[in-house]
Design an enzyme around this catalytic site. Structure first.
Site, PDB file in Angstrom:
ATOM      1  N   ASN A  10       0.872  -1.182   0.000  1.00  0.00           N
ATOM      2  CA  ASN A  10       0.000   0.000   0.000  1.00  0.00           C
ATOM      3  C   ASN A  10       0.906   1.228   0.000  1.00  0.00           C
ATOM      4  O   ASN A  10       1.569   1.511   0.990  1.00  0.00           O
ATOM      5  CB  ASN A  10      -0.871  -0.052   1.263  1.00  0.00           C
ATOM      6  CG  ASN A  10      -1.673   1.221   1.465  1.00  0.00           C
ATOM      7  OD1 ASN A  10      -1.769   2.063   0.567  1.00  0.00           O
ATOM      8  ND2 ASN A  10      -2.258   1.362   2.652  1.00  0.00           N
ATOM      9  N   TRP A  11       0.922   1.941  -1.124  1.00  0.00           N
ATOM     10  CA  TRP A  11       1.834   3.091  -1.245  1.00  0.00           C
ATOM     11  C   TRP A  11       1.269   4.355  -0.591  1.00  0.00           C
ATOM     12  O   TRP A  11       1.930   5.387  -0.553  1.00  0.00           O
ATOM     13  CB  TRP A  11       2.144   3.365  -2.724  1.00  0.00           C
ATOM     14  CG  TRP A  11       3.002   2.303  -3.376  1.00  0.00           C
ATOM     15  CD1 TRP A  11       3.451   1.139  -2.817  1.00  0.00           C
ATOM     16  CD2 TRP A  11       3.515   2.319  -4.717  1.00  0.00           C
ATOM     17  NE1 TRP A  11       4.205   0.434  -3.726  1.00  0.00           N
ATOM     18  CE2 TRP A  11       4.260   1.139  -4.902  1.00  0.00           C
ATOM     19  CE3 TRP A  11       3.405   3.218  -5.781  1.00  0.00           C
ATOM     20  CZ2 TRP A  11       4.907   0.835  -6.105  1.00  0.00           C
ATOM     21  CZ3 TRP A  11       4.044   2.915  -6.987  1.00  0.00           C
ATOM     22  CH2 TRP A  11       4.791   1.736  -7.146  1.00  0.00           C
ATOM     23  N   LYS A  12       0.045   4.278  -0.131  1.00  0.00           N
ATOM     24  CA  LYS A  12      -0.607   5.424   0.541  1.00  0.00           C
ATOM     25  C   LYS A  12      -0.469   6.702  -0.306  1.00  0.00           C
ATOM     26  O   LYS A  12      -0.447   6.629  -1.526  1.00  0.00           O
ATOM     27  CB  LYS A  12      -0.050   5.614   1.947  1.00  0.00           C
ATOM     28  CG  LYS A  12      -0.061   4.316   2.746  1.00  0.00           C
ATOM     29  CD  LYS A  12       0.104   4.540   4.218  1.00  0.00           C
ATOM     30  CE  LYS A  12       0.224   3.194   4.915  1.00  0.00           C
ATOM     31  NZ  LYS A  12       0.106   3.272   6.353  1.00  0.00           N
ATOM     32  N   HIS A  97      -9.418   0.454   5.111  1.00  0.00           N
ATOM     33  CA  HIS A  97      -8.109   0.632   5.758  1.00  0.00           C
ATOM     34  C   HIS A  97      -8.285   1.478   7.021  1.00  0.00           C
ATOM     35  O   HIS A  97      -9.142   2.372   7.056  1.00  0.00           O
ATOM     36  CB  HIS A  97      -7.139   1.308   4.784  1.00  0.00           C
ATOM     37  CG  HIS A  97      -5.731   1.319   5.298  1.00  0.00           C
ATOM     38  ND1 HIS A  97      -5.278   2.280   6.164  1.00  0.00           N
ATOM     39  CD2 HIS A  97      -4.701   0.466   5.095  1.00  0.00           C
ATOM     40  CE1 HIS A  97      -4.012   2.015   6.470  1.00  0.00           C
ATOM     41  NE2 HIS A  97      -3.637   0.928   5.841  1.00  0.00           N
ATOM     42  N   GLU A  99      -6.720   3.903   8.145  1.00  0.00           N
ATOM     43  CA  GLU A  99      -6.622   5.361   7.938  1.00  0.00           C
ATOM     44  C   GLU A  99      -7.934   5.914   7.378  1.00  0.00           C
ATOM     45  O   GLU A  99      -8.323   7.040   7.669  1.00  0.00           O
ATOM     46  CB  GLU A  99      -5.423   5.674   7.029  1.00  0.00           C
ATOM     47  CG  GLU A  99      -4.117   5.544   7.802  1.00  0.00           C
ATOM     48  CD  GLU A  99      -2.934   5.039   7.008  1.00  0.00           C
ATOM     49  OE1 GLU A  99      -2.924   5.155   5.776  1.00  0.00           O
ATOM     50  OE2 GLU A  99      -1.999   4.501   7.645  1.00  0.00           O
ATOM     51  N   GLU A 169      -5.237  -5.988  10.276  1.00  0.00           N
ATOM     52  CA  GLU A 169      -4.255  -4.934  10.510  1.00  0.00           C
ATOM     53  C   GLU A 169      -4.531  -4.267  11.852  1.00  0.00           C
ATOM     54  O   GLU A 169      -5.335  -3.313  11.920  1.00  0.00           O
ATOM     55  CB  GLU A 169      -4.329  -3.892   9.399  1.00  0.00           C
ATOM     56  CG  GLU A 169      -3.992  -4.429   8.026  1.00  0.00           C
ATOM     57  CD  GLU A 169      -3.409  -3.336   7.154  1.00  0.00           C
ATOM     58  OE1 GLU A 169      -2.261  -3.483   6.717  1.00  0.00           O
ATOM     59  OE2 GLU A 169      -4.080  -2.324   6.926  1.00  0.00           O
ATOM     60  N   GLY A 175       2.360   1.387  10.978  1.00  0.00           N
ATOM     61  CA  GLY A 175       3.272   2.531  10.943  1.00  0.00           C
ATOM     62  C   GLY A 175       3.948   2.822  12.272  1.00  0.00           C
ATOM     63  O   GLY A 175       4.527   3.895  12.453  1.00  0.00           O
ATOM     64  N   SER A 215       3.480  -2.894  10.201  1.00  0.00           N
ATOM     65  CA  SER A 215       4.937  -2.811  10.378  1.00  0.00           C
ATOM     66  C   SER A 215       5.685  -4.068   9.928  1.00  0.00           C
ATOM     67  O   SER A 215       6.665  -4.464  10.552  1.00  0.00           O
ATOM     68  CB  SER A 215       5.280  -2.483  11.835  1.00  0.00           C
ATOM     69  OG  SER A 215       4.783  -1.203  12.162  1.00  0.00           O
ATOM     70  N   GLY A 236       2.866  -1.305   4.317  1.00  0.00           N
ATOM     71  CA  GLY A 236       2.847   0.129   4.044  1.00  0.00           C
ATOM     72  C   GLY A 236       4.266   0.635   3.830  1.00  0.00           C
ATOM     73  O   GLY A 236       4.817   0.574   2.725  1.00  0.00           O
ATOM     74  N   GLY A 237       4.890   1.119   4.904  1.00  0.00           N
ATOM     75  CA  GLY A 237       6.206   1.759   4.826  1.00  0.00           C
ATOM     76  C   GLY A 237       7.245   0.986   4.029  1.00  0.00           C
ATOM     77  O   GLY A 237       7.899   1.538   3.123  1.00  0.00           O
TER      78      GLY A 237
HETATM   79  C1  PEP Z   1      -0.697  -0.334   6.057  1.00  0.00           C
HETATM   80  O1  PEP Z   1      -0.762   0.850   5.792  1.00  0.00           O
HETATM   81  O2  PEP Z   1      -1.591  -1.095   5.655  1.00  0.00           O
HETATM   82  C2  PEP Z   1       0.431  -0.808   6.845  1.00  0.00           C
HETATM   83  C3  PEP Z   1       0.390  -2.037   7.293  1.00  0.00           C
HETATM   84  O3  PEP Z   1       1.451   0.073   7.068  1.00  0.00           O
HETATM   85  P1  PEP Z   1       2.894  -0.266   7.740  1.00  0.00           P
HETATM   86  O4  PEP Z   1       3.416  -1.508   7.054  1.00  0.00           O
HETATM   87  O5  PEP Z   1       3.726   0.926   7.476  1.00  0.00           O
HETATM   88  O6  PEP Z   1       2.643  -0.521   9.174  1.00  0.00           O
END
Ligand code: PEP
Length: 252
Positions: A10-12, A97, A99, A169, A175, A215, A236-237
């Protein structure tokens, strides 16, 4: 049932078209090397979909969207329809998600509409669920997850388990650098799979892919993927760095 792992990025709201094109290009070899045994999906922001689509169209990488509206077209300012995403080559869409739920106040009813619209139009939803730290500390994890899952699936019927993906999640792990332990993740995945069996049937439950997100790093991949009910990851990151995400794709 043997489930094909899915490694999803997920590039957000990151990158520009030059960087997005480069990142997509850099991921193609890793995805191709694993094509025999796992799927790889990337979800850029909507404005980057055309360039990334062009970049990955002849590769095994699956293009995904970060959200989707239920309607085909109409007065829905700021939204993107399933048809628009399909036209750009998207096959999957992240829905619910954390967010979206927490920053943009998307509720269970809206998530159910998005999910239903995606399925109707042939997009595979990746339905995200997760408890907050407060809920976990108050021993409410399973109650929260059950509420989220049951509400998202109201009036939804699934005949083929490949048409829906669930991502667990935990909000406290997204994050934050704090990955859930493999025991915590496995315990929730088993719970969700049983619940899916209850809502649909045993065949759907045993075939549906349940991803873990929160994460995820290259170093945490092998342990997560060694658990029976963890069928992949939503990242994500670490999905924004070609080297890290390639290592995640190449987990052993
Ligand atoms: C996400 O945004 O779905 C996510 C899991 O982010 P991260 O890997 O940065 O925790």
């Amino acid at each position: 049932m043997k489930r094909r792992p899915l490694i999803a990025g997920n590039w957000k709201m990151h990158l520009d078209s030059v960087k997005a094109r480069q990142l997509a290009q850099d991921l193609i070899p890793a995805a191709a090397a694993r094509a025999g045994n796992c799927d790889v999906m990337i979800a850029p922001s909507p404005t980057l979909l055309p360039v990334v689509s062009e970049e990955v169209k002849d590769s095994v990488i699956i293009l995904g969207a970060q959200n989707v509206c239920w309607a085909t077209q109409g007065a829905f300012t700021g939204e993107t329809s399933p048809a628009m995403l399909l036209e750009l080559g998207c096959r999957m869409a992240i829905i619910g998600h954390s967010e979206r739920r927490h920053i943009f106040a998307e509720d269970d009813r809206l998530i159910n509409k998005r999910l239903s619209g995606a399925l109707e139009h042939g997009l595979i939803p990746i339905l995200c669920l997760g408890e907050t730290l407060e809920s976990r500390q108050q021993d409410q994890t399973f109650k929260v997850l059950e509420g989220q899952l049951r509400s998202a699936l109201i009036n939804i019927s699934i005949k083929n388990p490949a048409k829906l993906i669930i991502a667990y999640e935990p909000v406290w792990a997204i994050g934050t650098g704090q990955t859930a332990t493999t025991e915590q993740a496995q315990e929730v995945h088993v719970f969700l799979r049983q619940l899916i069996g209850d809502i649909f049937d045993k065949t759907i439950a045993s075939g549906i892919r349940i991803l873990y997100g929160g994460s995820v790093k290259p170093e945490t991949m092998a342990a997560l993927m060694s658990r029976e009910d963890i069928d992949g990851v939503l990242v994500g990151g670490a999905a924004l760095d070609a080297e890290s995400f390639s290592k995640i794709i190449n987990y052993s």
